[in-house]
Design an enzyme around this catalytic site. Structure first.
Site, PDB file in Angstrom:
ATOM      1  N   GLN A  82       0.858  -1.196   0.000  1.00 24.71           N
ATOM      2  CA  GLN A  82       0.000   0.000   0.000  1.00 24.71           C
ATOM      3  C   GLN A  82       0.890   1.241   0.000  1.00 24.71           C
ATOM      4  O   GLN A  82       1.505   1.568   1.014  1.00 24.71           O
ATOM      5  CB  GLN A  82      -0.868  -0.038   1.259  1.00 24.71           C
ATOM      6  CG  GLN A  82      -1.875   1.066   1.399  1.00 24.71           C
ATOM      7  CD  GLN A  82      -2.525   1.016   2.779  1.00 24.71           C
ATOM      8  OE1 GLN A  82      -1.902   0.575   3.746  1.00 24.71           O
ATOM      9  NE2 GLN A  82      -3.753   1.465   2.869  1.00 24.71           N
ATOM     10  N   SER A 133       0.988   6.406   2.523  1.00 22.26           N
ATOM     11  CA  SER A 133       1.612   7.400   3.418  1.00 22.26           C
ATOM     12  C   SER A 133       2.887   7.986   2.827  1.00 22.26           C
ATOM     13  O   SER A 133       3.633   7.301   2.124  1.00 22.26           O
ATOM     14  CB  SER A 133       1.968   6.767   4.753  1.00 22.26           C
ATOM     15  OG  SER A 133       0.852   6.179   5.342  1.00 22.26           O
ATOM     16  N   GLU A 175      -6.833   8.658  17.111  1.00 20.64           N
ATOM     17  CA  GLU A 175      -7.426  10.006  17.131  1.00 20.64           C
ATOM     18  C   GLU A 175      -8.261  10.231  15.863  1.00 20.64           C
ATOM     19  O   GLU A 175      -9.356  10.799  15.909  1.00 20.64           O
ATOM     20  CB  GLU A 175      -6.329  11.085  17.225  1.00 20.64           C
ATOM     21  CG  GLU A 175      -5.622  11.168  18.567  1.00 20.64           C
ATOM     22  CD  GLU A 175      -4.593  10.050  18.777  1.00 20.64           C
ATOM     23  OE1 GLU A 175      -4.224   9.384  17.790  1.00 20.64           O
ATOM     24  OE2 GLU A 175      -4.181   9.843  19.931  1.00 20.64           O
ATOM     25  N   SER A 202       4.384  -1.330   4.293  1.00 26.93           N
ATOM     26  CA  SER A 202       4.501  -2.701   4.814  1.00 26.93           C
ATOM     27  C   SER A 202       4.660  -3.678   3.660  1.00 26.93           C
ATOM     28  O   SER A 202       3.906  -3.629   2.686  1.00 26.93           O
ATOM     29  CB  SER A 202       3.253  -3.082   5.607  1.00 26.93           C
ATOM     30  OG  SER A 202       2.999  -2.150   6.609  1.00 26.93           O
ATOM     31  N   GLU A 225      -9.469  -1.812   5.329  1.00 29.15           N
ATOM     32  CA  GLU A 225      -8.338  -1.942   6.256  1.00 29.15           C
ATOM     33  C   GLU A 225      -8.838  -1.901   7.703  1.00 29.15           C
ATOM     34  O   GLU A 225      -8.490  -2.752   8.510  1.00 29.15           O
ATOM     35  CB  GLU A 225      -7.323  -0.813   6.012  1.00 29.15           C
ATOM     36  CG  GLU A 225      -6.087  -0.942   6.874  1.00 29.15           C
ATOM     37  CD  GLU A 225      -4.938  -0.033   6.431  1.00 29.15           C
ATOM     38  OE1 GLU A 225      -5.158   0.892   5.630  1.00 29.15           O
ATOM     39  OE2 GLU A 225      -3.806  -0.268   6.905  1.00 29.15           O
TER      40      GLU A 225
HETATM   41  C1  LIG Z   1       2.944  -0.905  11.609  1.00 27.99           C
HETATM   42  C2  LIG Z   1       2.567   0.131  10.592  1.00 27.99           C
HETATM   43  C3  LIG Z   1       2.359  -0.244   9.285  1.00 27.99           C
HETATM   44  C4  LIG Z   1       2.025   0.720   8.324  1.00 27.99           C
HETATM   45  N1  LIG Z   1       1.864   0.298   7.029  1.00 27.99           N
HETATM   46  C5  LIG Z   1       1.594   1.219   6.076  1.00 27.99           C
HETATM   47  C6  LIG Z   1       1.484   0.811   4.703  1.00 27.99           C
HETATM   48  O1  LIG Z   1       1.655  -0.362   4.358  1.00 27.99           O
HETATM   49  N2  LIG Z   1       1.240   1.749   3.769  1.00 27.99           N
HETATM   50  C7  LIG Z   1       1.047   3.057   4.103  1.00 27.99           C
HETATM   51  O2  LIG Z   1       0.782   3.837   3.205  1.00 27.99           O
HETATM   52  N3  LIG Z   1       1.148   3.483   5.393  1.00 27.99           N
HETATM   53  C8  LIG Z   1       1.414   2.591   6.389  1.00 27.99           C
HETATM   54  N4  LIG Z   1       1.546   2.999   7.698  1.00 27.99           N
HETATM   55  C9  LIG Z   1       1.479   4.432   7.995  1.00 27.99           C
HETATM   56  C10 LIG Z   1       0.238   4.858   8.768  1.00 27.99           C
HETATM   57  O3  LIG Z   1      -0.907   4.802   7.968  1.00 27.99           O
HETATM   58  C11 LIG Z   1       0.518   6.283   9.277  1.00 27.99           C
HETATM   59  O4  LIG Z   1       1.590   6.170  10.198  1.00 27.99           O
HETATM   60  C12 LIG Z   1      -0.678   6.883   9.953  1.00 27.99           C
HETATM   61  O5  LIG Z   1      -1.670   7.189   9.019  1.00 27.99           O
HETATM   62  C13 LIG Z   1      -0.312   8.153  10.746  1.00 27.99           C
HETATM   63  O6  LIG Z   1       0.381   9.062   9.951  1.00 27.99           O
HETATM   64  P1  LIG Z   1       1.740   9.718  10.440  1.00 27.99           P
HETATM   65  O7  LIG Z   1       2.660   8.617  10.893  1.00 27.99           O
HETATM   66  O8  LIG Z   1       2.241  10.608   9.354  1.00 27.99           O
HETATM   67  O9  LIG Z   1       1.369  10.560  11.744  1.00 27.99           O
HETATM   68  P2  LIG Z   1       0.744  12.019  11.759  1.00 27.99           P
HETATM   69  O10 LIG Z   1      -0.389  12.105  10.806  1.00 27.99           O
HETATM   70  O11 LIG Z   1       1.835  13.009  11.616  1.00 27.99           O
HETATM   71  O12 LIG Z   1       0.146  12.071  13.239  1.00 27.99           O
HETATM   72  C14 LIG Z   1       0.955  12.369  14.390  1.00 27.99           C
HETATM   73  C15 LIG Z   1       0.035  12.433  15.597  1.00 27.99           C
HETATM   74  O13 LIG Z   1      -0.925  13.513  15.447  1.00 27.99           O
HETATM   75  C16 LIG Z   1      -2.238  13.037  15.592  1.00 27.99           C
HETATM   76  N5  LIG Z   1      -3.129  13.751  14.646  1.00 27.99           N
HETATM   77  C17 LIG Z   1      -2.879  14.036  13.347  1.00 27.99           C
HETATM   78  N6  LIG Z   1      -3.933  14.675  12.799  1.00 27.99           N
HETATM   79  C18 LIG Z   1      -4.879  14.767  13.761  1.00 27.99           C
HETATM   80  C19 LIG Z   1      -6.197  15.321  13.801  1.00 27.99           C
HETATM   81  N7  LIG Z   1      -6.741  15.885  12.725  1.00 27.99           N
HETATM   82  N8  LIG Z   1      -6.888  15.223  14.972  1.00 27.99           N
HETATM   83  C20 LIG Z   1      -6.350  14.642  16.084  1.00 27.99           C
HETATM   84  N9  LIG Z   1      -5.075  14.109  16.095  1.00 27.99           N
HETATM   85  C21 LIG Z   1      -4.372  14.161  14.961  1.00 27.99           C
HETATM   86  C22 LIG Z   1      -2.176  11.560  15.219  1.00 27.99           C
HETATM   87  O14 LIG Z   1      -3.248  10.838  15.791  1.00 27.99           O
HETATM   88  C23 LIG Z   1      -0.822  11.161  15.786  1.00 27.99           C
HETATM   89  O15 LIG Z   1      -0.931  10.874  17.152  1.00 27.99           O
HETATM   90  C24 LIG Z   1       1.880   2.077   8.687  1.00 27.99           C
HETATM   91  C25 LIG Z   1       2.096   2.458  10.019  1.00 27.99           C
HETATM   92  C26 LIG Z   1       2.445   1.510  10.969  1.00 27.99           C
HETATM   93  C27 LIG Z   1       2.671   1.947  12.387  1.00 27.99           C
END
Ligand SMILES: Cc1cc2nc3c(=O)[nH]c(=O)nc-3n(C[C@H](O)[C@H](O)[C@H](O)COP(=O)(O)OP(=O)(O)OC[C@H]3O[C@@H](n4cnc5c(N)ncnc54)[C@H](O)[C@@H]3O)c2cc1C
Length: 436
Positions: A115, A118, A404, A150, A233
C-alpha cells in the site's frame, strides 16, 4: 462446492470446506500449486463475490472457513494486502478488464501487493500527498516518496496514490494506480522497527511508469477509491484479518511459491510471537499468571477479567452486526469501532503481560539463538512470543488511521458533531502551504 450468499449453518459449511480439502490438499504440492487449487475453488477468499473467486460469505463465515482449513491441517490461504485490501477495492472500483487482470493472481497468491499511501508529510492528512503523476501518452510518469510501506520489499504491485491534478482542491486531484514494483526507479529501503524486524520500508519513486489503464476507479477519483481501501483496512484489521497466521509469503519475490506446502505447517518458531500482529490470548496470559504465581495479584485478575470482557464485547458486536446485515442493516462506524477496540485490547494485553512477566518483560529474544540463550539463563521465564506482542502493541493505534483519526471520523460522520476547522477548503492543492 456450491456458492451461497446466505448464512450457512456451521456444520454444512465445515463439511463443504472439508470435502474440498480432502479432494485437493496434498502437503507435497508446491505452495503455488496448492494456492492455485484453493484460489480457484472459492475457499481462499470466501467473502468475495461468487463471480470473482469467492463464495459470497459473511466475514464471520469466512473466519470459520479459515479455522476449518487450519484444523484440517492444510496450509491456509494467501494473506497480505492483496486479499485484505487491493482485491476488495478492485472488486468495488475496477473495470471488468482490471478485475480479470488482477484478481486471480491475488486469490492464488501469485502476486503480492503493498500500500503506497503514506508519505513523510502525509499520514493522517493523507490527501496532502505530494507524489505526482504526469501524463505521457498512454502512460503516467511518477515521482515522489512513500513511507511505512509494509511488505514493500516483497511486493509485485503497489496500490499507489498520486497527485494527477494539483490545480484542484487536494481531495479532488488524486488518482489510484496499480503500480508494477519491478521496474527501474522503484527504490525500496527497509525501516527497522521496535520488534527488531524490518516489516516496512521507505519507497522512492523516480520516473517510474504506470499505464493509464492501471488507474483504478478513474482519473482524479483516487480519494473515493482510497477510502474504500481504508474502510476494508479498518474492518479487516479490527476483525484480526491480514492473513498474518499463514507462514508462506504470497508473490514472486518472497520465494515461497516454489517451496513444498507441507513445510509451512511446522510449529511456529517461538520468536515469531504474535506474527507481528496477533495478540497473546487471555487464556495464554491466565496460564502464565497461574504458572508464575502472579495470579495472586488482585490487579492481574482484574485486568484478565477486563481483557476477557473487551474480547467478548468485540465478539458480541460482530454477532450483532451479522444479525443486522441479514436484516439489511448495519452498525454505523463499525469499522472504526472495531479498529479502536482491537488497538485497546492489544494495549491492555501489553500492560497485563508486563505485570505478569515482571522484570522478565524487559528481556526480548530477537532470534532463535537469543531465545535459547535467554531461556537457559532464566529457566524459561523469558517469553519471546509475549514480548514480541508487547513491542508490536504500539503499532495498531497508528496504522490504518490513528486512534485520534478514528475518533474524529466517528464524531463527525457518525455522531454528526461539528467538523474540524478546515483552512484548505476550496483552495487548489498547488496554493496550499507544504511541509518541508
Ligand atoms: C505498523 C505500521 C504499518 C504501516 N503500514 C503502512 C502501509 O503499508 N502503507 C502506508 O501507506 N502506510 C502505512 N503505515 C502508515 C500509517 O498509515 C501512518 O503512520 C498513519 O496514518 C499516521 O500518519 P503519520 O505517521 O504521518 O502521523 P501524523 O499524521 O503526523 O500524526 C501524528 C500524531 O498527530 C495526531 N493527529 C494528526 N492529525 C490529527 C487530527 N486531525 N486530529 C487529532 N489528532 C491528529 C495523530 O493521531 C498522531 O498521534 C503504517 C504504520 C504503521 C505503524
Amino acid at each position: 462446492m456450491t456458492a451461497t450468499t446466505d448464512a450457512v449453518p456451521t456444520d454444512d459449511l465445515t463439511t463443504e470446506v472439508t470435502s474440498c480439502l480432502e479432494e485437493h490438499w496434498d502437503p507435497d504440492l508446491t505452495v503455488e500449486e496448492w494456492w492455485d487449487r484453493l484460489g480457484r475453488s472459492g475457499w481462499a477468499v470466501p467473502t468475495w463475490p461468487v463471480e470473482w473467486y469467492g463464495k459470497g460469505l459473511s466475514r464471520a463465515e469466512g473466519v470459520r472457513v479459515m479455522q476449518t482449513i487450519g484444523t484440517f491441517g492444510a496450509l491456509g490461504a494467501p494473506g497480505g494486502l492483496g486479499t485484505l485490501l487491493a482485491g476488495p477495492t478492485i472488486i468495488v472500483h475496477g473495470t471488468e478488464e482490471q478485475k480479470q487482470r488482477y484478481l486471480l493472481d491475488i486469490v492464488t497468491g501469485r502476486k503480492a501487493w503493498c500500500q503506497l499511501f503514506s508519505e513523510p508529510g502525509a499520514g493522517s492528512d493523507l490527501a496532502g500527498l505530494n507524489t505526482r503523476a504526469e501524463r505521457d501518452g498512454d502512460e503516467w510518469v511518477v515521482n515522489g516518496q512513500k513511507v511505512w510501506t509494509s511488505g514493500g520489499h516483497w511486493s509485485d504491485l503497489g496500490m499507489l496514490l498520486a497527485r494527477t491534478d494539483p490545480d484542484v482542491a487536494k481531495h479532488q486531484g488524486i488518482t489510484y494506480f496499480a503500480l508494477d514494483m519491478h521496474q527501474a526507479g522503484v527504490e525500496i529501503r527497509p525501516l527497522r522497527e521496535l520488534t527488531g524486524r524490518a516489516m516496512f520500508n521507505e519507497v522512492f519513486l523516480t520516473d517510474v511508469r504506470v499505464p493509464n489503464d492501471a488507474a483504478i476507479g478513474g482519473l482524479n477519483n483516487g480519494w473515493a477509491v482510497a477510502n474504500t481501501t481504508l474502510m476494508f483496512e479498518r474492518s479487516g484489521l479490527g476483525a484480526g484479518g491480514g492473513g498474518g497466521s499463514v507462514a508462506a509469503l504470497p508473490g514472486t519475490v518472497g520465494g515461497d511459491l516454489a517451496r513444498r506446502a507441507g513445510d509451512f505447517l511446522r510449529t511456529r518458531d517461538l520468536t515469531s510471537g504474535g506474527g507481528g500482529g496477533s495478540p497473546t490470548s487471555v487464556q495464554q496470559l491466565a496460564a502464565l499468571a497461574r504458572g508464575n504465581g502472579t495470579i495472586a495479584d488482585a490487579e492481574v485478575r482484574q485486568q484478565l477479567a477486563q481483557l476477557y470482557t473487551l474480547n467478548e464485547i468485540a465478539r458480541y458486536t460482530n454477532l450483532r452486526q451479522r444479525a443486522l446485515s441479514r436484516a439489511g442493516g448495519e452498525i454505523p462506524g463499525l469499522g472504526n469501532i472495531a479498529k479502536l477496540s482491537m488497538s485497546r485490547i492489544l494495549r491492555l494485553s501489553r500492560d497485563l503481560s508486563g505485570r505478569i512477566l515482571g522484570p522478565y518483560a524487559t528481556l526480548h529474544a530477537y532470534d532463535a539463538a537469543d531465545a535459547e540463550t535467554l531461556a537457559a539463563a532464566t529457566e524459561g521465564a523469558v517469553q519471546p512470543g509475549v514480548t514480541e506482542s508487547m513491542l508490536f502493541a504500539q503499532a495498531p493505534q497508528i496504522y490504518g488511521g490513528t486512534d485520534e483519526i478514528q475518533h474524529n471520523i466517528l464524531g463527525e460522520r457518525v455522531l454528526g458533531l461539528p467538523k474540524e476547522p478546515n483552512a484548505d477548503k476550496g483552495k487548489a492543492f498547488r496554493e496550499l502551504p507544504k511541509n518541508g
